[in-house]
Design an enzyme around this catalytic site. Structure first.
Site, PDB file in Angstrom:
ATOM      1  N   TRP A  48       0.851  -1.188   0.000  1.00  0.00           N
ATOM      2  CA  TRP A  48       0.000   0.000   0.000  1.00  0.00           C
ATOM      3  C   TRP A  48       0.880   1.228   0.000  1.00  0.00           C
ATOM      4  O   TRP A  48       1.553   1.520   0.982  1.00  0.00           O
ATOM      5  CB  TRP A  48      -0.931   0.001   1.213  1.00  0.00           C
ATOM      6  CG  TRP A  48      -1.922   1.150   1.193  1.00  0.00           C
ATOM      7  CD1 TRP A  48      -2.274   1.923   0.119  1.00  0.00           C
ATOM      8  CD2 TRP A  48      -2.668   1.647   2.310  1.00  0.00           C
ATOM      9  NE1 TRP A  48      -3.192   2.863   0.482  1.00  0.00           N
ATOM     10  CE2 TRP A  48      -3.459   2.714   1.820  1.00  0.00           C
ATOM     11  CE3 TRP A  48      -2.743   1.284   3.652  1.00  0.00           C
ATOM     12  CZ2 TRP A  48      -4.301   3.445   2.659  1.00  0.00           C
ATOM     13  CZ3 TRP A  48      -3.591   2.004   4.487  1.00  0.00           C
ATOM     14  CH2 TRP A  48      -4.369   3.077   3.987  1.00  0.00           C
ATOM     15  N   ARG A  49       0.874   1.929  -1.127  1.00  0.00           N
ATOM     16  CA  ARG A  49       1.639   3.160  -1.272  1.00  0.00           C
ATOM     17  C   ARG A  49       0.811   4.303  -0.692  1.00  0.00           C
ATOM     18  O   ARG A  49       0.032   4.938  -1.399  1.00  0.00           O
ATOM     19  CB  ARG A  49       1.969   3.378  -2.747  1.00  0.00           C
ATOM     20  CG  ARG A  49       3.139   2.531  -3.252  1.00  0.00           C
ATOM     21  CD  ARG A  49       4.465   3.106  -2.809  1.00  0.00           C
ATOM     22  NE  ARG A  49       4.560   4.475  -3.262  1.00  0.00           N
ATOM     23  CZ  ARG A  49       4.994   4.844  -4.481  1.00  0.00           C
ATOM     24  NH1 ARG A  49       5.399   3.935  -5.339  1.00  0.00           N
ATOM     25  NH2 ARG A  49       5.029   6.126  -4.828  1.00  0.00           N
ATOM     26  N   GLU A  87      12.324  10.385  -3.912  1.00  0.00           N
ATOM     27  CA  GLU A  87      12.638   9.010  -4.282  1.00  0.00           C
ATOM     28  C   GLU A  87      11.560   8.403  -5.179  1.00  0.00           C
ATOM     29  O   GLU A  87      11.390   7.194  -5.247  1.00  0.00           O
ATOM     30  CB  GLU A  87      12.848   8.161  -3.028  1.00  0.00           C
ATOM     31  CG  GLU A  87      14.061   8.603  -2.224  1.00  0.00           C
ATOM     32  CD  GLU A  87      14.771   7.461  -1.520  1.00  0.00           C
ATOM     33  OE1 GLU A  87      14.564   6.289  -1.884  1.00  0.00           O
ATOM     34  OE2 GLU A  87      15.542   7.754  -0.608  1.00  0.00           O
ATOM     35  N   HIS A 144      16.262   4.589  -3.611  1.00  0.00           N
ATOM     36  CA  HIS A 144      15.861   4.660  -5.011  1.00  0.00           C
ATOM     37  C   HIS A 144      16.618   5.796  -5.701  1.00  0.00           C
ATOM     38  O   HIS A 144      16.709   6.900  -5.170  1.00  0.00           O
ATOM     39  CB  HIS A 144      14.366   4.917  -5.136  1.00  0.00           C
ATOM     40  CG  HIS A 144      13.528   3.847  -4.513  1.00  0.00           C
ATOM     41  ND1 HIS A 144      13.426   3.679  -3.155  1.00  0.00           N
ATOM     42  CD2 HIS A 144      12.758   2.875  -5.080  1.00  0.00           C
ATOM     43  CE1 HIS A 144      12.630   2.649  -2.901  1.00  0.00           C
ATOM     44  NE2 HIS A 144      12.212   2.154  -4.044  1.00  0.00           N
ATOM     45  N   LYS A 171      16.758  -2.992   0.187  1.00  0.00           N
ATOM     46  CA  LYS A 171      16.173  -2.790  -1.140  1.00  0.00           C
ATOM     47  C   LYS A 171      16.889  -1.658  -1.877  1.00  0.00           C
ATOM     48  O   LYS A 171      17.045  -0.554  -1.351  1.00  0.00           O
ATOM     49  CB  LYS A 171      14.684  -2.449  -1.027  1.00  0.00           C
ATOM     50  CG  LYS A 171      14.021  -2.198  -2.390  1.00  0.00           C
ATOM     51  CD  LYS A 171      12.596  -1.685  -2.253  1.00  0.00           C
ATOM     52  CE  LYS A 171      11.991  -1.388  -3.621  1.00  0.00           C
ATOM     53  NZ  LYS A 171      10.704  -0.678  -3.532  1.00  0.00           N
ATOM     54  N   ARG A 214      14.007  -7.434 -13.153  1.00  0.00           N
ATOM     55  CA  ARG A 214      12.808  -7.805 -12.395  1.00  0.00           C
ATOM     56  C   ARG A 214      12.444  -9.276 -12.625  1.00  0.00           C
ATOM     57  O   ARG A 214      11.778  -9.893 -11.797  1.00  0.00           O
ATOM     58  CB  ARG A 214      11.626  -6.919 -12.813  1.00  0.00           C
ATOM     59  CG  ARG A 214      11.830  -5.430 -12.529  1.00  0.00           C
ATOM     60  CD  ARG A 214      10.638  -4.633 -13.022  1.00  0.00           C
ATOM     61  NE  ARG A 214      10.774  -3.201 -12.786  1.00  0.00           N
ATOM     62  CZ  ARG A 214      10.439  -2.574 -11.666  1.00  0.00           C
ATOM     63  NH1 ARG A 214       9.923  -3.270 -10.662  1.00  0.00           N
ATOM     64  NH2 ARG A 214      10.590  -1.278 -11.539  1.00  0.00           N
ATOM     65  N   GLN A 237       7.738  -1.715 -14.564  1.00  0.00           N
ATOM     66  CA  GLN A 237       6.993  -2.759 -13.875  1.00  0.00           C
ATOM     67  C   GLN A 237       6.122  -3.521 -14.872  1.00  0.00           C
ATOM     68  O   GLN A 237       5.429  -2.921 -15.679  1.00  0.00           O
ATOM     69  CB  GLN A 237       6.111  -2.115 -12.804  1.00  0.00           C
ATOM     70  CG  GLN A 237       5.966  -2.907 -11.524  1.00  0.00           C
ATOM     71  CD  GLN A 237       5.306  -2.059 -10.444  1.00  0.00           C
ATOM     72  OE1 GLN A 237       4.097  -1.856 -10.488  1.00  0.00           O
ATOM     73  NE2 GLN A 237       6.092  -1.563  -9.507  1.00  0.00           N
TER      74      GLN A 237
END
Length: 255
Positions: A48-49, A87, A144, A171, A214, A237
């Site tokens: 959930w962004r 980011e 990022h 990450k 990915r 994505q």
């Protein structure tokens, strides 16, 4: 082998989990996406962004919505992320407001995992990790870079820093300017995994050029890849279904 339990699944070496983002402004859209993820046979985790959510700074609305999301996910873990604009996120936020917000998220027990940006500073990162662990919540520490790909040695140093702060998962997401940049990201991932097998990693090279990372990142040590069912949350994505098909083919080939 490193293993982190979250909800009804685990993050572990040798198995790439598919995380699907929920990146919408309204409660209606957010809940509709959470229902799709909960019913999906390919989605393992939802992110959930909350930087997209229009009422993100209203705790009562945010917490009530998170409860509905978790019900819809049917036991699948929820990763909660506020991505700052610097980011690649949707909103500007001060380090003080960022820490306050994530402390509220942790205290409300609305997440199985949280994302903490390394750029918020050592004190903020370490305090949020400590608080999350007290509440039994796993922490992904992230960085990022939407402009470039640092050298592999610099990427390794950054991941080592994250691990040193106490991250459960490190990450890294970077933007390639060439195929050599994609190779540098994969080299850094593999080297980090060889040197620190106890550390869980999520790495990706973004955009069209980096899309292959990915798909094959698991071969180098990455334990999660992001695939969309609705709105993509980052460049490059792919759909969760297509991602699942490719990961299955790779897993079958190497096993």
């Amino acid at each position: 082998m490193s293993v982190l339990r979250a909800g009804n699944t685990t993050l572990e070496d040798g198995k790439v989990r598919i995380c699907v983002p929920i990146a919408y402004e309204t409660e209606k859209e957010i809940l509709e996406e959470s229902v799709r993820i909960g019913k999906s046979s390919v989605a393992d985790i939802a992110e959930w962004r909350i930087d997209w959510y229009q009422d993100v700074f209203q705790p009562r609305k945010r917490n009530a919505l998170s409860r509905k999301i978790r019900e819809n996910l049917q036991g699948k873990p929820l990763l909660v992320t506020f991505r700052s604009r610097r980011e690649g996120g949707e909103r500007d936020i001060t380090p003080e407001a960022y820490q306050t917000l994530l402390d509220e998220v942790i205290e409300s027990n609305m997440a199985d995992l949280i994302d903490v940006e390394l750029s918020q500073g050592m004190a903020c990162v370490q305090e949020l990790i400590k608080h999350a662990h007290q509440m039994g919540i796993g922490v992904i520490v992230s960085q990022h870079d939407f402009k470039k790909t640092p050298e592999a040695s610099n990427l390794i140093t950054t991941m080592e820093q994250m691990a040193g702060y106490g991250a459960d998962v490190c990450k890294i997401a970077v933007m390639p300017q060439s195929l050599a940049d994609v190779a540098a990201l994969l080299l850094a991932t593999g080297t980090m995994k060889e040197n620190h097998p106890e550390t869980l990693l999520i790495t990706m090279s973004m955009g069209r050029t980096g899309c292959v990372s990915r798909l094959c990142g698991g071969l180098f040590g990455s334990v999660m890849s992001f695939g969309s069912m609705g709105k993509a949350s980052a460049p490059g994505q792919v759909s969760a279904k297509e991602l699942s098909d490719v990961l299955w083919a790779i897993e079958r080939a190497v096993n």
